[in-house]
Design a protein around this motif. Structure first.
Motif, PDB file in Angstrom:
ATOM      1  N   ASP A  74       0.746  -1.194  -0.055  1.00 27.94           N
ATOM      2  CA  ASP A  74       0.030   0.041   0.113  1.00 27.94           C
ATOM      3  C   ASP A  74       0.992   1.309   0.101  1.00 27.94           C
ATOM      4  O   ASP A  74       0.659   2.124  -0.528  1.00 27.94           O
ATOM      5  CB  ASP A  74      -0.951  -0.071   1.107  1.00 27.94           C
ATOM      6  N   ALA A  75       1.958   1.156   0.631  1.00 26.23           N
ATOM      7  CA  ALA A  75       2.993   2.278   0.837  1.00 26.23           C
ATOM      8  C   ALA A  75       3.645   2.526  -0.584  1.00 26.23           C
ATOM      9  O   ALA A  75       4.676   3.411  -0.586  1.00 26.23           O
ATOM     10  CB  ALA A  75       3.771   2.270   1.862  1.00 26.23           C
ATOM     11  N   GLY A  76       3.768   1.614  -1.410  1.00 23.13           N
ATOM     12  CA  GLY A  76       4.247   1.682  -2.703  1.00 23.13           C
ATOM     13  C   GLY A  76       5.989   1.122  -2.616  1.00 23.13           C
ATOM     14  O   GLY A  76       6.628   1.816  -3.481  1.00 23.13           O
ATOM     15  N   VAL A  77       6.168   0.207  -1.877  1.00 23.11           N
ATOM     16  CA  VAL A  77       7.501   0.050  -1.440  1.00 23.11           C
ATOM     17  C   VAL A  77       7.709  -1.188  -2.452  1.00 23.11           C
ATOM     18  O   VAL A  77       7.087  -2.313  -2.282  1.00 23.11           O
ATOM     19  CB  VAL A  77       7.781  -0.656  -0.015  1.00 23.11           C
ATOM     20  N   ALA A  78       8.749  -1.125  -3.189  1.00 21.93           N
ATOM     21  CA  ALA A  78       9.203  -2.101  -4.284  1.00 21.93           C
ATOM     22  C   ALA A  78       9.573  -3.439  -3.500  1.00 21.93           C
ATOM     23  O   ALA A  78       9.978  -3.395  -2.488  1.00 21.93           O
ATOM     24  CB  ALA A  78      10.340  -1.434  -5.205  1.00 21.93           C
ATOM     25  N   PRO A  79       9.370  -4.665  -4.226  1.00 22.05           N
ATOM     26  CA  PRO A  79       9.660  -5.967  -3.730  1.00 22.05           C
ATOM     27  C   PRO A  79      10.873  -5.958  -3.033  1.00 22.05           C
ATOM     28  O   PRO A  79      11.166  -6.537  -1.887  1.00 22.05           O
ATOM     29  CB  PRO A  79       9.163  -6.846  -4.708  1.00 22.05           C
ATOM     30  N   TRP A  80      11.933  -5.455  -3.944  1.00 20.95           N
ATOM     31  CA  TRP A  80      13.343  -5.844  -3.503  1.00 20.95           C
ATOM     32  C   TRP A  80      13.542  -4.829  -2.253  1.00 20.95           C
ATOM     33  O   TRP A  80      14.313  -5.312  -1.545  1.00 20.95           O
ATOM     34  CB  TRP A  80      14.207  -5.302  -4.559  1.00 20.95           C
ATOM     35  N   LEU A  81      12.951  -3.770  -2.088  1.00 22.82           N
ATOM     36  CA  LEU A  81      13.009  -2.856  -0.772  1.00 22.82           C
ATOM     37  C   LEU A  81      12.606  -3.735   0.464  1.00 22.82           C
ATOM     38  O   LEU A  81      13.101  -3.620   1.478  1.00 22.82           O
ATOM     39  CB  LEU A  81      12.688  -1.729  -0.998  1.00 22.82           C
ATOM     40  N   ARG A  82      11.500  -4.334   0.301  1.00 20.58           N
ATOM     41  CA  ARG A  82      10.703  -4.946   1.404  1.00 20.58           C
ATOM     42  C   ARG A  82      11.629  -6.096   2.065  1.00 20.58           C
ATOM     43  O   ARG A  82      11.537  -6.395   3.270  1.00 20.58           O
ATOM     44  CB  ARG A  82       9.517  -5.830   0.983  1.00 20.58           C
ATOM     45  N   GLU A  83      12.379  -6.752   1.139  1.00 25.59           N
ATOM     46  CA  GLU A  83      13.272  -7.848   1.877  1.00 25.59           C
ATOM     47  C   GLU A  83      14.554  -7.263   2.634  1.00 25.59           C
ATOM     48  O   GLU A  83      14.982  -7.969   3.135  1.00 25.59           O
ATOM     49  CB  GLU A  83      13.693  -8.773   0.719  1.00 25.59           C
ATOM     50  N   ARG A  84      15.009  -6.035   2.264  1.00 24.01           N
ATOM     51  CA  ARG A  84      16.329  -5.495   2.759  1.00 24.01           C
ATOM     52  C   ARG A  84      15.883  -4.328   3.887  1.00 24.01           C
ATOM     53  O   ARG A  84      16.866  -3.531   4.249  1.00 24.01           O
ATOM     54  CB  ARG A  84      17.049  -5.032   1.584  1.00 24.01           C
ATOM     55  N   THR A  85      14.562  -4.399   4.270  1.00 24.51           N
ATOM     56  CA  THR A  85      14.335  -3.009   5.295  1.00 24.51           C
ATOM     57  C   THR A  85      14.491  -3.732   6.694  1.00 24.51           C
ATOM     58  O   THR A  85      13.643  -4.763   6.878  1.00 24.51           O
ATOM     59  CB  THR A  85      12.996  -2.642   4.778  1.00 24.51           C
ATOM     60  N   PRO A  86      15.437  -3.184   7.302  1.00 27.86           N
ATOM     61  CA  PRO A  86      15.273  -3.522   8.775  1.00 27.86           C
ATOM     62  C   PRO A  86      14.331  -3.192   9.865  1.00 27.86           C
ATOM     63  O   PRO A  86      13.556  -2.267   9.471  1.00 27.86           O
ATOM     64  CB  PRO A  86      16.540  -2.684   9.379  1.00 27.86           C
ATOM     65  N   ILE A  87      13.894  -4.093  10.515  1.00 25.90           N
ATOM     66  CA  ILE A  87      12.649  -4.023  11.333  1.00 25.90           C
ATOM     67  C   ILE A  87      13.319  -4.192  12.906  1.00 25.90           C
ATOM     68  O   ILE A  87      13.991  -4.985  13.316  1.00 25.90           O
ATOM     69  CB  ILE A  87      11.628  -5.019  10.972  1.00 25.90           C
ATOM     70  N   VAL A  88      12.685  -3.263  13.807  1.00 23.20           N
ATOM     71  CA  VAL A  88      12.833  -3.523  15.213  1.00 23.20           C
ATOM     72  C   VAL A  88      11.819  -4.419  15.657  1.00 23.20           C
ATOM     73  O   VAL A  88      10.718  -4.132  15.639  1.00 23.20           O
ATOM     74  CB  VAL A  88      12.902  -2.184  15.757  1.00 23.20           C
ATOM     75  N   PHE A  89      12.036  -5.451  16.512  1.00 24.50           N
ATOM     76  CA  PHE A  89      11.316  -6.251  17.164  1.00 24.50           C
ATOM     77  C   PHE A  89      11.180  -6.101  18.551  1.00 24.50           C
ATOM     78  O   PHE A  89      12.533  -5.980  18.964  1.00 24.50           O
ATOM     79  CB  PHE A  89      11.578  -7.831  16.627  1.00 24.50           C
ATOM     80  N   CYS A  90      10.174  -6.274  19.318  1.00 29.19           N
ATOM     81  CA  CYS A  90      10.211  -6.590  20.618  1.00 29.19           C
ATOM     82  C   CYS A  90       9.620  -7.910  20.924  1.00 29.19           C
ATOM     83  O   CYS A  90       8.613  -8.108  20.664  1.00 29.19           O
ATOM     84  CB  CYS A  90       9.243  -5.585  20.972  1.00 29.19           C
ATOM     85  N   GLY A  91      10.501  -8.791  21.648  1.00 23.46           N
ATOM     86  CA  GLY A  91      10.116 -10.156  21.304  1.00 23.46           C
ATOM     87  C   GLY A  91       9.785 -10.709  20.021  1.00 23.46           C
ATOM     88  O   GLY A  91      10.688 -10.572  18.987  1.00 23.46           O
ATOM     89  N   GLU A  92       8.512 -11.189  19.710  1.00 22.77           N
ATOM     90  CA  GLU A  92       8.195 -11.453  18.466  1.00 22.77           C
ATOM     91  C   GLU A  92       7.369 -10.631  17.773  1.00 22.77           C
ATOM     92  O   GLU A  92       7.100 -10.572  16.410  1.00 22.77           O
ATOM     93  CB  GLU A  92       7.345 -13.008  18.569  1.00 22.77           C
ATOM     94  N   LYS A  93       7.093  -9.370  18.399  1.00 27.69           N
ATOM     95  CA  LYS A  93       6.489  -8.247  17.953  1.00 27.69           C
ATOM     96  C   LYS A  93       6.918  -7.258  16.907  1.00 27.69           C
ATOM     97  O   LYS A  93       8.139  -6.849  17.445  1.00 27.69           O
ATOM     98  CB  LYS A  93       5.325  -7.813  18.857  1.00 27.69           C
ATOM     99  N   VAL A  94       6.516  -6.946  15.833  1.00 26.68           N
ATOM    100  CA  VAL A  94       7.158  -5.732  15.190  1.00 26.68           C
ATOM    101  C   VAL A  94       7.095  -4.434  15.850  1.00 26.68           C
ATOM    102  O   VAL A  94       5.838  -4.109  16.146  1.00 26.68           O
ATOM    103  CB  VAL A  94       6.427  -5.660  13.755  1.00 26.68           C
TER     104      VAL A  94
END
Length: 467
Positions: A413-433
């Motif tokens: 929905d945000a228009g993020v290209a597929p290759w960017l989705r796989e290399r975008t870092p995510i901060v997790f708290c336990g198992e939650k985003v």
């Protein structure tokens, strides 16, 4: 016809080389010895601090003798000499000549001078032109060696003040002054393309076309003008293709940084690219590579890439690889993307330090304490905080009262290209985003305006941050 010293003097005047440091690339051969001696005559009147730089490639059994010769020549002339020994990676696929040149120029970039003077002459220019012609080069390659150019940021400018003089003129200069020089035994080896041209082809060419040096020099100058015009057009066309693309893939973040490991920045509009004559579209793609200092693909490869990206279905995910980068299409735009592979199941625990290093090419995350907008320090207190990448199935709510949605859908929905989705870092708290670049904090981890928080920034290019 003006002499060698006058020709060099005119070149120095043309480029306003005075009141500065000039370093001579000294091999010990005829050409560089002539240049060094001529510049010694011209240095004082132009307030030039002259030095020399000798590179030992380690390719000849006589390399140590050449170094000793250069040291003695500079001692006699009162010129400071720097000697650098390099390792030539002949197995890198470049060939011995090109690998030696790459190693040589890498150390030249460290030279302590405003200008680095190279001893190329008119015969070298002709040989370079013919080599590029036989390789099928376009106008940029056929324009051959410029009189002056930038070597790199913080590096000296390259200057070739003898390009208008022939080797015969340099020999005459050296003979008049009884100069000594060394002969590289490899200069007679016809296995090298340049030597074959010099010893086998050009003498025959001169019999029929005695003025070939000057006529081919004019050709290189005309091609240099054409190459500059192609660059001007390419730059203008890239700007027009990128216009109005701020909502496209790679530009979804709040920090104004569209890089995400891409090298092409904003996408190029396929509809406009497709409407242009093929030559213009190809020139635009070539300029895109030159803009990023990338190796220019062969004509057949970049032509095929253009065909694929403009003729694909709107929903097709096209990827054409060019080694370290690839051309990709997403939502009617073309992107130049750096090929970065995220290690499977990569993750890092957050130890409370400000920085978390990401896999190669993706930079680092900064978690800085603050107040208000950001991750709630209270919500993170005592929790298992880590940084990782998508594995599939992650969900988050972007605001209070909003449902938890699949992260892949939010990216889409945000228009993020597929290759960017796989290399975008995510901060997790336990198992939650807890936090995602561009999407922000998950609702349950958002700090209130008065609450102690952690502001997260993704710095994947020095000086560029996404929050």
């Amino acid at each position: 016809m003006i002499g060698v010293v006058d020709a060099i003097s005119n070149s120095l005047k043309q480029h306003e080389v005075e009141n500065c440091k000039v370093c001579v690339a000294l091999s010990g051969g005829l050409d560089s010895i002539v240049l060094l001696n001529a510049l010694c005559e011209l240095a004082a009147p132009r307030n030039i601090v002259l030095s020399a730089f000798h590179v030992d490639h380690g390719l000849s059994p006589h390399a140590q003798k050449w170094t000793a010769f250069c040291i003695e020549q500079c001692r006699q002339l009162g010129v400071a000499l720097t000697v650098e020994r390099v390792t030539v990676d002949a197995g890198a696929g470049l060939g011995t000549e090109a690998a030696a040149r790459a190693a040589r120029y890498a150390v030249f970039a460290k030279c302590d001078a405003e200008y680095l003077a190279l001893a190329h002459h008119a015969d070298d220019q002709v040989e370079t032109f013919l080599i590029q012609l036989l390789r099928g080069s376009g106008a940029p390659g056929l324009s051959s060696m410029p009189l002056e150019r930038v070597l790199g940021s913080g590096a000296p400018r390259l200057l070739r003040p003898m390009l208008s003089r022939t080797r015969a003129e340099l020999e005459a200069f050296a003979s008049q002054r009884a100069l000594r020089w060394i002969e590289d035994e490899s200069n007679t080896d016809l296995a090298f393309d340049r030597n074959f041209l010099r010893h086998s082809l050009l003498p025959v060419l001169e019999q029929r076309f005695p003025a070939y040096r000057s006529t081919l020099s004019r050709a290189t100058q005309n091609l240099a003008d054409a190459a500059k015009l192609l660059d001007v057009l390419g730059r203008q066309d890239l700007l027009s293709l990128r216009a109005g693309n701020c909502d496209q893939a790679g530009d979804f973040d709040h920090g104004g940084n569209s890089d995400h490991g891409d090298v092409g920045r904003s996408g190029l509009r396929v509809d406009v690219l497709k409407s242009w004559p093929r030559a213009r579209a190809l020139n635009t793609l070539r300029y895109l590579f030159r803009e990023e200092s990338l190796t220019l693909p062969h004509r057949a490869a970049i032509s095929e890439a253009l065909r694929q990206v403009v003729n694909a279905r709107p929903d097709a995910q096209i990827r054409v690889d060019f080694g370290e980068v690839s051309l990709r299409r997403y939502r009617d735009h073309v992107y130049l993307v750096r090929n970065i592979e995220v290690p499977p199941d990569w993750h890092a625990k957050w130890s409370g330090k400000e920085k978390v290093a990401l896999p190669k090419g993706l930079g680092e995350l900064h978690l800085r304490p603050g107040q208000g907008a950001g991750l709630s320090a209270r919500a993170l207190d005592g929790a298992d905080i880590s940084v990782g990448f998508r594995r599939g199935g992650e969900r988050m709510a972007v605001a209070a009262g909003r449902p938890h949605r699949n992260l892949g859908k939010l990216f889409q929905d945000a228009g993020v290209a597929p290759w960017l989705r796989e290399r975008t870092p995510i901060v997790f708290c336990g198992e939650k985003v807890a936090w995602v670049p561009g999407l922000g904090c998950a609702a349950e981890f958002q700090a209130s305006l008065t609450e102690t928080s952690f502001k997260v920034e993704w710095l994947h290019v020095v000086g560029k941050a996404q929050s």
